[in-house]
Design an enzyme around this catalytic site. Structure first.
Site, short mmCIF file in Angstrom:
data_model
loop_
_atom_site.label_atom_id
_atom_site.label_comp_id
_atom_site.label_asym_id
_atom_site.label_seq_id
_atom_site.Cartn_x
_atom_site.Cartn_y
_atom_site.Cartn_z
N CYS A 1 0.54 2.96 5.93
CA CYS A 1 1.08 1.56 6.36
C CYS A 1 0.70 0.68 5.08
O CYS A 1 -0.10 0.90 4.45
CB CYS A 1 0.03 1.10 7.46
SG CYS A 1 -1.55 1.07 7.24
N CYS B 1 0.92 -1.15 -0.02
CA CYS B 1 -0.19 0.09 -0.03
C CYS B 1 1.04 1.28 0.02
O CYS B 1 0.23 2.41 -0.19
CB CYS B 1 -1.03 0.16 1.21
SG CYS B 1 -2.10 -1.37 1.26
N HIS C 1 -10.19 1.95 -0.99
CA HIS C 1 -8.52 1.99 -0.87
C HIS C 1 -7.99 0.98 -2.20
O HIS C 1 -7.74 -0.18 -1.72
CB HIS C 1 -8.28 1.60 0.50
CG HIS C 1 -6.63 0.96 0.62
ND1 HIS C 1 -5.57 1.60 0.21
CD2 HIS C 1 -6.05 0.29 1.26
CE1 HIS C 1 -4.28 1.09 0.45
NE2 HIS C 1 -4.91 0.26 1.38
C1 LIG Z 1 -2.44 -3.78 1.82
C2 LIG Z 1 -1.77 -2.91 2.67
O1 LIG Z 1 -0.32 -2.91 2.20
C3 LIG Z 1 -1.86 -2.19 3.67
C4 LIG Z 1 -3.29 -1.88 4.00
O2 LIG Z 1 -3.80 -0.86 3.80
S1 LIG Z 1 -4.34 -2.82 4.87
C5 LIG Z 1 -5.83 -2.78 4.38
C6 LIG Z 1 -6.31 -3.64 3.25
N1 LIG Z 1 -7.60 -3.94 2.85
C7 LIG Z 1 -8.27 -4.82 3.49
O3 LIG Z 1 -7.96 -5.70 3.98
C8 LIG Z 1 -9.70 -4.61 2.89
C9 LIG Z 1 -10.69 -5.27 3.83
N2 LIG Z 1 -12.21 -5.25 3.59
C10 LIG Z 1 -12.75 -6.31 3.36
O4 LIG Z 1 -12.04 -7.40 3.14
C11 LIG Z 1 -14.27 -6.28 3.27
O5 LIG Z 1 -14.58 -4.97 2.63
C12 LIG Z 1 -14.84 -6.57 4.84
C13 LIG Z 1 -14.56 -7.98 5.08
C14 LIG Z 1 -14.27 -5.40 5.74
C15 LIG Z 1 -16.28 -6.20 4.60
O6 LIG Z 1 -16.94 -7.01 3.59
P1 LIG Z 1 -18.33 -6.97 3.43
O7 LIG Z 1 -19.04 -7.65 4.67
O8 LIG Z 1 -18.66 -7.52 1.90
O9 LIG Z 1 -18.73 -5.44 3.24
P2 LIG Z 1 -20.17 -4.74 2.80
O10 LIG Z 1 -21.25 -5.91 2.01
O11 LIG Z 1 -19.80 -3.83 1.84
O12 LIG Z 1 -20.79 -4.28 3.96
C16 LIG Z 1 -21.51 -4.94 4.84
C17 LIG Z 1 -22.79 -4.16 5.27
O13 LIG Z 1 -22.21 -2.94 6.30
C18 LIG Z 1 -23.02 -1.88 5.72
N3 LIG Z 1 -21.87 -0.67 5.67
C19 LIG Z 1 -20.75 -0.54 5.24
N4 LIG Z 1 -20.35 0.53 5.52
C20 LIG Z 1 -21.26 1.39 5.93
C21 LIG Z 1 -21.44 2.77 6.41
N5 LIG Z 1 -20.41 3.38 6.50
N6 LIG Z 1 -22.38 3.03 6.97
C22 LIG Z 1 -23.54 2.25 7.07
N7 LIG Z 1 -23.61 0.98 6.49
C23 LIG Z 1 -22.47 0.40 5.86
C24 LIG Z 1 -23.12 -2.27 3.95
O14 LIG Z 1 -24.18 -1.56 3.58
C25 LIG Z 1 -23.71 -3.70 4.19
O15 LIG Z 1 -24.81 -3.97 4.78
P3 LIG Z 1 -25.89 -4.94 4.14
O16 LIG Z 1 -25.29 -6.31 4.50
O17 LIG Z 1 -27.28 -4.53 4.77
O18 LIG Z 1 -25.86 -4.66 2.78
#
Ligand SMILES: CC(=O)CC(=O)SCCNC(=O)CCNC(=O)[C@H](O)C(C)(C)COP(=O)(O)OP(=O)(O)OC[C@H]1O[C@@H](n2cnc3c(N)ncnc32)[C@H](O)[C@@H]1OP(=O)(O)O
Length: 425
Positions: free
Chosen positions: A412, A91, A382
């Site tokens: 990070c 990242c 992201h």
């Molecule tokens: C890589 C590097 O070098 C370093 C880094 O940056 S580390 C970071 C790397 N990134 C990650 O690891 C990404 C991680 N994220 C994920 O894997 C997925 O997004 C997660 C597992 C966190 C969630 O996945 P998901 O369950 O499919 O999410 P999603 O369906 O969008 O949301 C679930 C619910 O929350 C709700 N929701 C999400 N955000 C919301 C918000 N801000 N307000 C209201 N509701 C929200 C959605 O509407 C959804 O509701 P429904 O089930 O009723 O539809």
């Protein structure tokens, strides 16, 4: 040795970030990076011209994209004589690309360059397992038809199960989120504090669109005009209702709302000397003045996976002769709300600062009103390597709009790394 030259951030451009498997489902890394680059070229009037170098990368890419950035340049509006190469620091890629370009400008090796990044979570580079790979290589070597049939007869149904890249650390098998959850527990980061940070990210990004701040930072792509993850209507109540997705039982605090979503997108930033900018009818928005990287030993559990910026920032501050409070803006990439809050808490902690950073006194608190003032990754999304370019361009513009000041960037990265930098005007 001559004095290093000043490195100006002149312009930035990105495509709106899309949620995985939505609008950019059929766009490749190359498609998206070309769109971001061409948008920057159009905005800066550089069509048909050559710049010193284009440096960019993707965290996840197909084997066929071994020379991706040069191929993107060849298919772009830049002159085909522009050198280009790929880099990858998880990242940190987008920011590291800007630092590389900036260092070459500072040393007088190039006068201008473009840094960028792209990632797609939709077009994942699926691979085959080693057994099938060996069979396919043998098939390629087999000379006769019967030999080929014999090789093909070795394929078993289980061999054709594809290997999809996991968002996990190879050495621990844990996802980034699971690692972040451990750190959140260590630092006692509450669900409420994480949700509040996520809420602010959405509100700040929404406000930045409303006041037109994003207009000359973004070029619409495939019909998308704004970041698809942005929820201007989110509330603390809605965030509080989401189920936890990382960590275990009662101590779990991380949800889809306070974690970044999987995202597709690309960004590009133009850096140059003052003279080059002037010759091209452009002007500096801000200057890239300092940078630093650090890494932590998360494998043995000595430190949290995403805590390297907590080490990189004080090292950079010491070299720059600055304190943590000497900033008008803080751009701390929100991989997870808990990781931003763990970092801030660590800097306030006398024991962490003494024992792990070797400092006499804690770095102290930051003014939270100066944090991610135009939203960050929790709202924008992201697309790993594209995040650095988004942040550099937005911070440079914010400093310009402010008429001056100083901004800290902290990102990070997977593998326990951190890339940080300072922009000043
Ligand atoms: C890589 C590097 O070098 C370093 C880094 O940056 S580390 C970071 C790397 N990134 C990650 O690891 C990404 C991680 N994220 C994920 O894997 C997925 O997004 C997660 C597992 C966190 C969630 O996945 P998901 O369950 O499919 O999410 P999603 O369906 O969008 O949301 C679930 C619910 O929350 C709700 N929701 C999400 N955000 C919301 C918000 N801000 N307000 C209201 N509701 C929200 C959605 O509407 C959804 O509701 P429904 O089930 O009723 O539809």
């Amino acid at each position: 040795m001559t004095e290093p030259r000043k490195v100006a951030v002149v312009a930035g451009n990105r495509i709106p970030f899309a949620r995985q498997d939505k609008t950019y489902r059929h766009a490749s890394n190359s498609d998206m990076l070309t769109a971001a680059l061409n948008g920057l070229v159009d905005r800066t009037g550089l069509g048909g011209q050559e710049v010193g170098e284009v440096v960019a990368g993707a965290v996840l890419k197909h084997a066929r994209d071994w020379n991706m950035v040069r191929e993107v340049v060849l298919g772009s509006k830049l002159a085909p004589t522009t050198p280009a190469y790929d880099i990858q620091q998880a990242c940190g890629t987008g920011l590291e690309a800007a630092i590389l370009v900036g260092n070459k400008i500072a040393l007088g090796q190039i006068d201008a360059g473009i840094a960028g990044g792209v990632d797609t979570a939709s077009d994942a580079p699926i691979s085959v397992n080693d057994r099938l790979r060996n069979i396919l290589l043998d098939l390629n070597r087999a000379k006769t038809y019967p030999d080929r049939l014999k090789v093909l007869a070795r394929v078993r149904p289980k061999d054709v199960v594809p290997e999809i890249p996991r968002n996990a650390e190879p050495r621990t098998g844990k996802s980034m989120g699971d690692h972040a959850a451990l750190t959140a527990l260590e630092w006692g980061i509450t669900r409420e504090a994480q949700d509040e940070l996520a809420y602010n990210s959405h509100i700040n990004l929404a406000k930045s669109y409303d006041r037109g701040f994003q207009n000359d930072l973004i070029t619409p792509y495939l019909g998308l005009e704004k970041d698809q993850n942005l929820r201007p209507d989110t509330t603390l109540e809605k965030l509080a209702k989401l189920r936890t997705v990382y960590g275990k039982g009662e101590t779990a605090t991380m949800t889809a709302g306070n974690s970044t979503p999987l995202t597709d997108g690309a960004s590009a930033v133009l850096l140059s000397t003052d003279e080059w900018a002037q010759e091209h009818g452009l002007r500096p928005l801000a200057y890239l003045t300092h940078s630093q990287t650090a890494a932590v030993d998360y494998v043995k559990g000595a430190e949290g996976l995403l805590m390297a910026p907590a080490y990189a920032v004080p090292r950079m501050l010491a070299r720059a002769g600055l304190t943590l409070q000497d900033f008008d803006y803080y751009e701390i990439h929100e991989a997870f709300a808990s990781q931003v809050l763990s970092t801030l808490k660590a800097w306030e902690d006398p024991i962490f600062c003494k024992e792990r950073l070797g400092l006499d006194a804690p770095l102290g608190e930051i003014d939270r009103d100066k944090l991610n003032v135009n939203g960050s990754s929790l709202a924008a999304g992201h697309p790993f390597a594209a995040t650095g370019g988004r942040i550099v361009a937005a911070l440079a513009k914010q400093l310009d709009e402010n008429g001056g000041g100083r901004g800290l960037i902290s990102i990070c990265a997977a593998g326990g790394q951190g890339v940080v930098a300072i922009l000043e005007k």
